[in-house]
Motif scaffolding. Structure first.
Motif, PDB file in Angstrom:
ATOM      1  N   PRO A 142      40.134  54.828  81.313  1.00 49.00           N
ATOM      2  CA  PRO A 142      40.385  54.890  79.869  1.00 49.00           C
ATOM      3  C   PRO A 142      41.880  55.010  79.612  1.00 49.00           C
ATOM      4  O   PRO A 142      42.575  55.798  80.260  1.00 49.00           O
ATOM      5  N   ARG A 143      42.371  54.198  78.651  1.00 47.98           N
ATOM      6  CA  ARG A 143      43.807  54.208  78.389  1.00 47.98           C
ATOM      7  C   ARG A 143      44.057  53.776  76.940  1.00 47.98           C
ATOM      8  O   ARG A 143      43.749  52.661  76.557  1.00 47.98           O
ATOM      9  N   ASN A 144      44.628  54.682  76.141  1.00 41.48           N
ATOM     10  CA  ASN A 144      45.033  54.376  74.764  1.00 41.48           C
ATOM     11  C   ASN A 144      43.915  53.723  73.956  1.00 41.48           C
ATOM     12  O   ASN A 144      44.103  52.712  73.278  1.00 41.48           O
ATOM     13  N   GLY A 145      42.728  54.284  74.058  1.00 43.33           N
ATOM     14  CA  GLY A 145      41.609  53.773  73.276  1.00 43.33           C
ATOM     15  C   GLY A 145      40.954  52.536  73.858  1.00 43.33           C
ATOM     16  O   GLY A 145      40.094  51.931  73.214  1.00 43.33           O
ATOM     17  N   THR A 146      41.343  52.149  75.057  1.00 40.60           N
ATOM     18  CA  THR A 146      40.734  51.000  75.720  1.00 40.60           C
ATOM     19  C   THR A 146      40.172  51.437  77.069  1.00 40.60           C
ATOM     20  O   THR A 146      40.423  52.558  77.526  1.00 40.60           O
ATOM     21  N   VAL A 148      40.322  50.071  80.900  1.00 36.72           N
ATOM     22  CA  VAL A 148      40.995  49.120  81.768  1.00 36.72           C
ATOM     23  C   VAL A 148      40.279  49.064  83.111  1.00 36.72           C
ATOM     24  O   VAL A 148      40.033  50.103  83.740  1.00 36.72           O
ATOM     25  N   THR A 157      40.862  44.367  80.107  1.00 37.05           N
ATOM     26  CA  THR A 157      41.017  45.460  79.152  1.00 37.05           C
ATOM     27  C   THR A 157      39.960  45.333  78.076  1.00 37.05           C
ATOM     28  O   THR A 157      39.924  44.337  77.339  1.00 37.05           O
ATOM     29  N   MET A 158      39.074  46.318  77.998  1.00 42.53           N
ATOM     30  CA  MET A 158      37.993  46.327  77.017  1.00 42.53           C
ATOM     31  C   MET A 158      38.407  47.177  75.815  1.00 42.53           C
ATOM     32  O   MET A 158      38.805  48.344  75.969  1.00 42.53           O
ATOM     33  N   THR A 159      38.315  46.582  74.637  1.00 44.98           N
ATOM     34  CA  THR A 159      38.492  47.331  73.396  1.00 44.98           C
ATOM     35  C   THR A 159      37.127  47.433  72.740  1.00 44.98           C
ATOM     36  O   THR A 159      36.510  46.418  72.397  1.00 44.98           O
ATOM     37  N   SER A 160      36.649  48.669  72.591  1.00 46.98           N
ATOM     38  CA  SER A 160      35.294  48.896  72.099  1.00 46.98           C
ATOM     39  C   SER A 160      35.314  49.806  70.881  1.00 46.98           C
ATOM     40  O   SER A 160      35.998  50.836  70.881  1.00 46.98           O
ATOM     41  N   PHE A 185      33.864  43.727  69.767  1.00 48.24           N
ATOM     42  CA  PHE A 185      34.237  44.083  71.137  1.00 48.24           C
ATOM     43  C   PHE A 185      35.137  42.975  71.688  1.00 48.24           C
ATOM     44  O   PHE A 185      34.838  41.786  71.546  1.00 48.24           O
ATOM     45  N   LEU A 187      37.349  41.694  75.161  1.00 44.38           N
ATOM     46  CA  LEU A 187      37.646  41.835  76.581  1.00 44.38           C
ATOM     47  C   LEU A 187      38.759  40.853  76.930  1.00 44.38           C
ATOM     48  O   LEU A 187      38.581  39.634  76.805  1.00 44.38           O
TER      49      LEU A 187
END
Length: 594
Positions: A142-146, A148, A157-160, A185, A187
């Motif tokens: 988990p990194r800065n709301g994503t 990785v 990098t997944m943004t969910s 979502f 990716l």
């Protein structure tokens, strides 16, 4: 193994790579760097090969799906006891892509938009990245709301919009969607050691620019013929199988999907064959989209280079690579247990003489778009004619790429004749008087030999190779390339015999031991029947073959006539090319209105 059949999948594309999504909302295949790069999801070839699914939590649901009109953006609608929800999937095109400038530099981003349509639907997300064909398990951070995922040279990098729970190398979530709600979502792929941030997207409409990019391409083409919706869609699929930076058209988006379940004829088709390229150009000419002919022929000239009397290479990587040495991936069990899984294709070493005529015939058909001929294209065409003049007598592996022995395949001889015939027609655009005389003499000698040696009196047909009694659907190219009219007595007898012995209600095998029908050959039979004047029967057969596509209009390489199951790599360019060309032939042979 995964439950999804080959035909359960839909194609997503961005001009550099392809992803396959099944009916239950699982992304089971994606090689984000480019078509032939290592995968990050390959559940298609092994249950633990990696996937990303978003689906209703309740197993009891119904599915309907379709592409957004004139795009390769896929919308899947799930109907459940709790309500209805849609998932819209797309690979993002380069921002601002329009017309023939689509996706030369794809951002490598997969977007999934979940929208509530009615009720409140519980959903389950499962994310299992497996890099390098399942060989490498990623670290999830988990990194800065994503979220990785990194393994070696690859980072996703997944943004969910919903919290993800990590368990070792996997992540999951359970959430609900109410009517009117939307969750997006994203990716994004990048090479681990390249400091390139994920592409920025419009949060309100992350796929809007991509939809407009696809529609701008289809809007440039005005096909005037029968089956316009089918032709437009199949041309769009061919565009999706095109590597835009070079213009190379891959044979299919996958590797190692079997011709027969449990069999070992499993090949990697994520490369550009000159045969497929040439037939694709013909199909795009039919579909009224030949504008990039010069660019594509320049790519071929660059890839082939100076042959210096050596056999013309028959296939390349998407940027012109020649060494495509085959190797096995031992970590994957194969689709439905069909091994081996292979990367690379040993056919790159073969001599296949038919490609000489394939490329020359495509150039002749598109000659008005190649005027004036670029110098490198002129030199290519001249060298192809020279090769045909000196090589047509030699055996080769044939257009079906036999791996056991070289033979004097009739189809290869006919295409050599076609190369020489078109070269003579080009005249002084590609050769001087001495060249033309030499090519014409070789053309005439080849024709006489084919007519004499190709006919088998005992079978009452032209057979697959000189001296053979085996029927082969490849002989149907004879009327298609104008070597013989379909109404010629011997040609008509050959078409009839091929249909009687190799066809099952229009679904045509290449030869009698082929495990399933080859979709391209089936459309070739339609073409020949139309040329022979049997237009109504040809049209009925066309409808039967077209009906074997999946619900999204996609074809694999082959289809089992008994079960309707699609087999082989998917989606297969040849199959879509065959439909387009057959549709045009049914248009041109249609009686004029009185």
């Amino acid at each position: 193994m995964g439950k999804a059949a080959i035909a359960d999948h839909g194609l997503l594309a961005d001009g550099r790579s392809a992803a396959l999504v099944d009916r239950e909302g699982s992304v089971n295949w994606w090689c984000p760097e480019r078509f032939d790069a290592p995968s990050v999801f390959c559940r298609l070839l092994d249950s633990d090969g990696g996937h990303w699914s978003i689906r209703p939590s309740d197993d009891r649901f119904e599915v309907r799906r379709e592409y957004l009109p004139d795009t390769l953006v896929l919308r899947t609608v799930f109907s459940t006891a709790h309500g209805e929800v849609s998932v819209t999937d797309g690979l993002v095109l380069e921002p601002g892509s329009r017309g023939h400038q689509i996706a030369r530099r794809s951002p490598g981003v997969l977007v999934r938009v979940v929208e509530g349509r009615s009720g409140t639907v519980p959903l389950t997300l499962t994310y299992r990245p497996r890099f390098e064909y399942g060989r490498r398990t990623a670290y999830l951070l988990p990194r800065n709301g994503t979220l990785v995922a990194t393994a070696g040279p690859t980072t996703l990098t997944m943004t969910s919009p919903v919290p993800l729970t990590c368990s070792g190398p996997d992540a999951s979530a359970r959430f609900a969607i109410d009517a009117g709600q939307r969750r997006t979502f994203v990716l994004a792929y990048r090479p681990t050691y390249h400091d390139v941030p994920p592409a920025g997207l419009d949060a309100r409409d992350p796929l809007g620019d991509t939809v407009e990019g696809w529609r701008s391409w289809t809007g440039l083409h005005d096909y005037q013929g029968r089956y316009p919706d089918l032709v437009r869609h199949n041309a769009l699929v061919l565009q999706g199988l095109t590597y835009q930076p070079s213009g190379a058209v891959i044979a299919a988006a996958t590797t190692s999907l079997p011709e027969r379940i449990g069999g070992d004829r499993n090949y990697d088709y994520r490369f550009a064959w000159l045969r497929d390229f040439s037939m694709t150009l013909r199909a795009l000419w039919v579909a009224a989209c030949p504008d990039e002919a010069t660019r594509l022929f320049r790519w071929v000239a660059s890839a082939v280079g100076q042959v210096d009397g050596q056999p013309v290479p028959i296939m390349f990587g998407v940027e012109g690579e020649r060494d495509l040495t085959e190797r096995r991936i031992e970590t994957l069990r194969g689709y439905a247990g069909s091994s081996p899984v292979v990367v690379g294709n040993e056919a790159w070493r073969q001599r296949q003489l038919d490609v000489l005529g394939e490329v020359m015939d495509a150039a002749w058909r598109l000659r008005d778009y190649l005027d004036p001929l670029p110098p490198e294209v002129r030199d290519l065409l001249s060298s192809l004619a020279d090769q045909a003049a000196t090589s047509w007598r030699e055996p080769d592996a044939g257009m079906w790429e036999a791996r056991d022995a070289q033979r004097h395949y009739l189809s290869s001889k006919v295409f050599c004749w076609a190369a020489l015939d078109r070269a003579v027609r080009f005249g002084d655009r590609i050769g001087d008087a001495a060249d033309l005389a030499r090519w014409a003499a070789a053309r005439d000698e080849a024709r006489e030999t084919i007519l004499r040696e190709g006919w088998n009196a005992d079978r009452g047909a032209y057979t697959g190779a000189f001296g053979s009694d085996k029927l082969d659907a490849s002989v149907l190219i004879m009327p298609i390339v104008d070597f013989l009219p379909a109404t010629d007595d011997r040609m008509r007898a050959t078409i009839r015999r091929v249909e009687e012995e190799l066809s099952d209600d229009g679904l045509l095998r290449r030869w009698d031991t082929d495990p399933a029908a080859f979709t391209l050959c089936s459309f070739m039979l339609v073409h020949c029947l139309a040329l022979a004047g049997e237009r109504d029967r040809a049209a009925a057969m066309f409808d039967r073959i077209a009906g074997t596509a999946n619900d999204l209009g996609l074809f694999a390489e082959q289809v089992d006539p008994g079960t309707g199951e699609q087999l082989g790599n998917f989606p297969q360019a040849f199959s879509h090319i065959g439909l387009i060309i057959a549709a045009w032939e049914l248009t041109t042979t249609e009686p004029a209105a009185v």
